[in-house]
Design a protein around this motif. Structure first.
Motif, mmCIF file in Angstrom:
data_model
loop_
_atom_site.group_PDB
_atom_site.id
_atom_site.type_symbol
_atom_site.label_atom_id
_atom_site.label_comp_id
_atom_site.label_asym_id
_atom_site.label_seq_id
_atom_site.Cartn_x
_atom_site.Cartn_y
_atom_site.Cartn_z
ATOM 1 N N VAL A 172 7.379 -2.754 -6.312
ATOM 2 C CA VAL A 172 6.563 -1.539 -6.329
ATOM 3 C C VAL A 172 7.325 -0.385 -5.655
ATOM 4 N N PRO A 173 8.500 -0.023 -6.148
ATOM 5 C CA PRO A 173 9.298 0.997 -5.482
ATOM 6 C C PRO A 173 8.596 2.343 -5.359
ATOM 7 N N GLY A 174 7.783 2.695 -6.338
ATOM 8 C CA GLY A 174 7.129 3.994 -6.311
ATOM 9 C C GLY A 174 6.071 4.148 -5.233
ATOM 10 N N ASN A 175 5.598 3.037 -4.687
ATOM 11 C CA ASN A 175 4.542 3.118 -3.678
ATOM 12 C C ASN A 175 5.037 3.665 -2.346
ATOM 13 N N PHE A 176 6.339 3.776 -2.183
ATOM 14 C CA PHE A 176 6.933 4.245 -0.931
ATOM 15 C C PHE A 176 7.806 5.462 -1.216
ATOM 16 N N GLY A 177 7.347 6.618 -0.766
ATOM 17 C CA GLY A 177 8.116 7.841 -0.920
ATOM 18 C C GLY A 177 8.648 8.338 0.405
ATOM 19 N N ILE A 220 -7.458 9.021 -4.840
ATOM 20 C CA ILE A 220 -8.375 9.455 -5.897
ATOM 21 C C ILE A 220 -8.406 8.445 -7.038
ATOM 22 N N ASN A 221 -7.215 8.018 -7.480
ATOM 23 C CA ASN A 221 -7.136 7.068 -8.593
ATOM 24 C C ASN A 221 -7.076 5.620 -8.127
ATOM 25 N N ARG A 280 0.824 -1.212 0.000
ATOM 26 C CA ARG A 280 0.000 0.000 0.000
ATOM 27 C C ARG A 280 0.859 1.264 0.000
ATOM 28 N N GLY A 281 0.218 2.400 -0.177
ATOM 29 C CA GLY A 281 0.937 3.658 -0.274
ATOM 30 C C GLY A 281 1.541 4.100 1.053
ATOM 31 N N LEU A 282 2.774 4.585 0.999
ATOM 32 C CA LEU A 282 3.468 5.101 2.178
ATOM 33 C C LEU A 282 4.286 6.306 1.763
ATOM 34 N N PHE A 283 4.001 7.450 2.359
ATOM 35 C CA PHE A 283 4.774 8.662 2.091
ATOM 36 C C PHE A 283 5.240 9.226 3.427
ATOM 37 N N VAL A 284 6.530 9.052 3.712
ATOM 38 C CA VAL A 284 7.115 9.443 4.996
ATOM 39 C C VAL A 284 7.732 10.832 4.869
ATOM 40 N N ASP A 292 1.449 3.377 -12.515
ATOM 41 C CA ASP A 292 2.738 3.482 -11.847
ATOM 42 C C ASP A 292 2.904 4.865 -11.223
ATOM 43 N N ILE A 293 3.798 4.948 -10.248
ATOM 44 C CA ILE A 293 4.115 6.215 -9.604
ATOM 45 C C ILE A 293 5.627 6.260 -9.401
#
Length: 245
Positions: free
Chosen positions: A180-185, A214-215, A147-151, A220-221
């Motif tokens: 999925v490297p982009g899922n973690f910022g 939203i999406n 899942r998404g993680l933005f620290v 990809d991110i």
């Protein structure tokens, strides 16, 4: 849900009223339990105009520690955004101890258990012997996968900018190994007060919110990895990161 005024707060709050004051659970885990019950209610009721498949959790400082743990413990959270959580959140206990030994004014495990009731009482045994822990907080980040993680962090010494940067960049290797490297910022921008969100991080934050909330996480991110604290990861581990399936 769980009080956290000081270290003597343990056992106080609605979680402990239900499970008993003798439970050794820490306040942040009790908060996670409470958030999970809120999501249960959203899933079992109608008319609230909230999509329970697109939920995010965030908080700063002690609430950043809580947000990180909530995101790790409940897989229904689509995006986790801990801000300036420092020790007990984005920082690794071992690296923080090393930074303390080097003379930095940084919060460590030994200090955190005396400050508050955020962690379960069994952790006290390891607080001043973190090298004996079978884990560290890069693994906390791994629990959020996929899942998404933005620290979001800051360059305040007490938060441990070297520790948070190294720990979370190591955590990012878990996401990378699993495809999925982009899922973690991870973003550390300094020069601002504690918990004052810097405008320089707005674009990255908006990108993660748009992608996951939203999406619905489709497409990809691009991975975010920005920090004013420069670290050499080989200082902290010597293994080759595998490709996992």
């Amino acid at each position: 849900m769980a009080a956290q005024q000081n270290s003597a707060s343990h056992g106080t709050g609605l979680f402990f009223n239900l499970y008993g004051k003798s439970m050794n659970t820490g306040a942040t885990t009790a908060w996670g339990w409470g958030v999970s019950r809120l999501i249960d209610a959203l899933e079992s009721t109608t008319g609230h105009n909230i999509d329970p498949t697109r939920l995010g959790v965030s908080g700063c400082s002690r609430n950043g520690k809580g947000a990180f743990i909530v995101g790790a413990l409940d897989q229904r959270i689509a995006l986790t955004i801990p801000q300036e959580s420092g020790s007990g959140g984005a920082a690794c206990w071992r690296i923080s101890d090393d930074e303390k030994t080097a003379g930095k004014n940084i919060q460590t495990a030994g200090e955190i258990v005396g400050e508050n009731a955020w962690f379960g009482t069994p952790f006290n045994t390891y607080a001043k012997a973190t090298s004996t822990l079978p884990l560290d907080h890069h693994m906390l980040a791994g629990l959020v996968y996929p899942r998404g993680l933005f620290v979001i962090e800051n360059d305040i010494d007490w938060l441990g900018p070297v520790s948070t940067t190294a720990c979370q960049e190591i955590g990012q290797t878990i996401y990378g190994a699993l495809g999925v490297p982009g899922n973690f910022g991870f973003s550390l921008v300094g020069g601002h007060s504690h918990c004052a969100f810097p405008s320089a991080e707005t674009t990255d934050l908006d990108t993660y919110i748009t992608h996951f909330l939203i999406n619905n996480g489709t497409g990809d991110i691009k991975q975010v990895q920005t920090s004013s604290a420069k670290v050499t990861l080989s200082t902290y581990y010597s293994w080759t990161v595998p490709t996992l399936s």
